[in-house]
Design a protein around this motif. Sequence first.
Motif, PDB file in Angstrom:
ATOM      1  N   ASN A 226       0.849  -1.182   0.000  1.00  0.00           N
ATOM      2  CA  ASN A 226       0.000   0.000   0.000  1.00  0.00           C
ATOM      3  C   ASN A 226       0.890   1.240   0.000  1.00  0.00           C
ATOM      4  OD1 ASN A 226      -2.256   1.644   0.146  1.00  0.00           O
ATOM      5  ND2 ASN A 226      -2.361   1.558   2.397  1.00  0.00           N
ATOM      6  N   ASN A 227       1.596   1.411  -1.117  1.00  0.00           N
ATOM      7  CA  ASN A 227       2.482   2.573  -1.231  1.00  0.00           C
ATOM      8  C   ASN A 227       2.101   3.399  -2.465  1.00  0.00           C
ATOM      9  OD1 ASN A 227       3.709   1.454  -3.583  1.00  0.00           O
ATOM     10  ND2 ASN A 227       5.190   0.334  -2.331  1.00  0.00           N
ATOM     11  N   GLU A 228       2.766   4.500  -2.636  1.00  0.00           N
ATOM     12  CA  GLU A 228       2.490   5.392  -3.765  1.00  0.00           C
ATOM     13  C   GLU A 228       3.599   5.335  -4.803  1.00  0.00           C
ATOM     14  OE1 GLU A 228      -0.353   7.238  -4.247  1.00  0.00           O
ATOM     15  OE2 GLU A 228      -1.031   5.998  -2.564  1.00  0.00           O
TER      16      GLU A 228
ATOM     17  N   LYS B 221       1.433   0.934 -12.619  1.00  0.00           N
ATOM     18  CA  LYS B 221       0.541   0.862 -11.468  1.00  0.00           C
ATOM     19  C   LYS B 221       1.331   1.095 -10.176  1.00  0.00           C
ATOM     20  CE  LYS B 221      -2.460  -2.422 -13.892  1.00  0.00           C
ATOM     21  NZ  LYS B 221      -3.458  -1.398 -14.243  1.00  0.00           N
ATOM     22  N   LYS B 222       0.611   1.278  -9.073  1.00  0.00           N
ATOM     23  CA  LYS B 222       1.236   1.549  -7.785  1.00  0.00           C
ATOM     24  C   LYS B 222       1.180   0.315  -6.884  1.00  0.00           C
ATOM     25  CE  LYS B 222      -0.020   6.484  -7.724  1.00  0.00           C
ATOM     26  NZ  LYS B 222      -0.765   7.548  -6.972  1.00  0.00           N
TER      27      LYS B 222
ATOM     28  N   CYS C  94       3.099  -2.376  -6.609  1.00  0.00           N
ATOM     29  CA  CYS C  94       3.525  -3.703  -7.057  1.00  0.00           C
ATOM     30  C   CYS C  94       4.653  -4.238  -6.176  1.00  0.00           C
ATOM     31  CB  CYS C  94       4.005  -3.665  -8.504  1.00  0.00           C
ATOM     32  SG  CYS C  94       2.710  -3.364  -9.716  1.00  0.00           S
ATOM     33  N   LEU C  95       4.745  -5.552  -6.087  1.00  0.00           N
ATOM     34  CA  LEU C  95       5.827  -6.193  -5.330  1.00  0.00           C
ATOM     35  C   LEU C  95       7.183  -5.664  -5.776  1.00  0.00           C
ATOM     36  CD1 LEU C  95       6.477  -8.493  -3.270  1.00  0.00           C
ATOM     37  CD2 LEU C  95       6.668 -10.025  -5.238  1.00  0.00           C
ATOM     38  N   GLU C  96       7.338  -5.445  -7.058  1.00  0.00           N
ATOM     39  CA  GLU C  96       8.602  -4.995  -7.629  1.00  0.00           C
ATOM     40  C   GLU C  96       9.025  -3.620  -7.130  1.00  0.00           C
ATOM     41  OE1 GLU C  96       9.710  -4.472 -12.203  1.00  0.00           O
ATOM     42  OE2 GLU C  96       9.343  -6.575 -11.675  1.00  0.00           O
ATOM     43  N   THR C  97       8.082  -2.820  -6.640  1.00  0.00           N
ATOM     44  CA  THR C  97       8.433  -1.464  -6.200  1.00  0.00           C
ATOM     45  C   THR C  97       9.278  -1.457  -4.932  1.00  0.00           C
ATOM     46  OG1 THR C  97       6.386  -1.194  -4.908  1.00  0.00           O
ATOM     47  CG2 THR C  97       6.341  -0.494  -7.218  1.00  0.00           C
ATOM     48  N   GLU C  98       9.320  -2.579  -4.191  1.00  0.00           N
ATOM     49  CA  GLU C  98      10.078  -2.595  -2.938  1.00  0.00           C
ATOM     50  C   GLU C  98      11.092  -3.722  -2.811  1.00  0.00           C
ATOM     51  OE1 GLU C  98       8.267  -1.742   0.731  1.00  0.00           O
ATOM     52  OE2 GLU C  98       6.677  -0.486  -0.105  1.00  0.00           O
ATOM     53  N   VAL C  99      10.987  -4.768  -3.644  1.00  0.00           N
ATOM     54  CA  VAL C  99      11.909  -5.896  -3.465  1.00  0.00           C
ATOM     55  C   VAL C  99      12.780  -6.183  -4.686  1.00  0.00           C
ATOM     56  CG1 VAL C  99      10.333  -6.964  -1.830  1.00  0.00           C
ATOM     57  CG2 VAL C  99      10.268  -7.671  -4.213  1.00  0.00           C
ATOM     58  N   SER C 100      12.656  -5.415  -5.741  1.00  0.00           N
ATOM     59  CA  SER C 100      13.489  -5.636  -6.926  1.00  0.00           C
ATOM     60  C   SER C 100      14.870  -5.036  -6.735  1.00  0.00           C
ATOM     61  CB  SER C 100      12.829  -4.998  -8.153  1.00  0.00           C
ATOM     62  OG  SER C 100      12.791  -3.581  -8.009  1.00  0.00           O
TER      63      SER C 100
END
Length: 410
Positions: free
Chosen positions: A259-261, A268-269, A271-277
């Motif tokens: 639940n991030n921006e 899209k906002k 996604c798993l990739e936004t924090e663990v890639s």
Amino acid sequence: MSTLQEFFNQPGKNGKAKGIVQKNNILKRNIIAHMAIEGECTLADLARELHVSIPTVTKLVDELLADKIIADRGKIETSGGRRPNVFGLTHSSIYFAGIEISRDQMVLMLTDLHNNVIKLEHNADFQLDDTDECLECICQTIEKFLNSSDIDRTKLLGIGICIAGRVNPKTGRSYKYFTSQEESLCDIMEKRFGHRVLIENDTRARCYAEYTKGCTGEEKNIIYLNLARGVAIGIIIDGKLYYGKSGFAGEFGHTPFFNNEIICDCGKKGCLETEVSGIAIENKMVTQIQNGRTTILMDKYQKQHKIHINDIVQAAKNDDTLSIELIEEVGEKIGKSIAFLINIFNPEQVIIGGNLAAAGDYLMLPLKSAVNKYSLRLVYNDTLFRTTNLDENIGALGAAMLIRNKIISL
């Protein structure tokens, strides 16, 4: 057209290969496929396997001997009676190329029928962009690699190319890169090189290589998690790669997990990739440096104004506290997401690959702890977790094996 290219041609593509000729070509492919899997065999073995007569097998084997695709290994010992000759594939009769196109490098490989690596080359001076110039650079790099090899190009039967992003092997298209072209990427490459081409997703190619070369051979259901600069999974179900309807299965990195921006590469906002890639970790490292955190990567950032995920993994191995914190944080988050996967698929193995796999226990300990915490106990106990035991060339190897399988009908 050479004899090799004729009898390995796809049915219907060569107008000359009809009727009995086409039937014999299919039988030849089956002979080669059988030897590729089972190894050396006798004429009787082949006749029994292919459900044809000994005279027919003898004729086809003689033709393959003349083309130097197979070799007579001599007679074998038997308990009595006439000793039969045994036949096997030659090592220098047929070749395949495997190319992995990732976001920041290319790996180019030549293999033989036994999946032995004949030639290997890395191009680290590369950036993948959705431009005509980048496509031309890729084609020139592949052409240069093939021309510099010592093989007879008529013996090169196919080129497997795996690339990051959404790919449908049936249409031969990448739906992330080079989408402005009217022709499919596969058609463009086939016209350019004069060989059959397979376009595949990079994670699926890596998954297949891991399944074929890295597993024990007993596993039939595995999940391969590619933790690179992006995040994706390859899925093996009942011993076969799972593609989904449109060839896009495995885009795990685009699960709406947070639940991030943060806007993902897909637009899209959360996604798993936004924090663990890998890219997410690189961005976090840069932010921490700019906020004054101490790290041994400070000098590298000041000189280059960027940090690569490989730098962070290496820094963690050198006991850099900030790098360790970032990797452990990712391990906990990705572990929670894997719990979701294994509860659905109940796989025999989950294999961690990609750049982050090199972090070892810094990644795996928090990952397994989170999986244990969030998954069903029975499922967790039935699943083996490990990092890849293959090197960084597995994507190119997987691509070469997949085009090999397609051509010889495995």
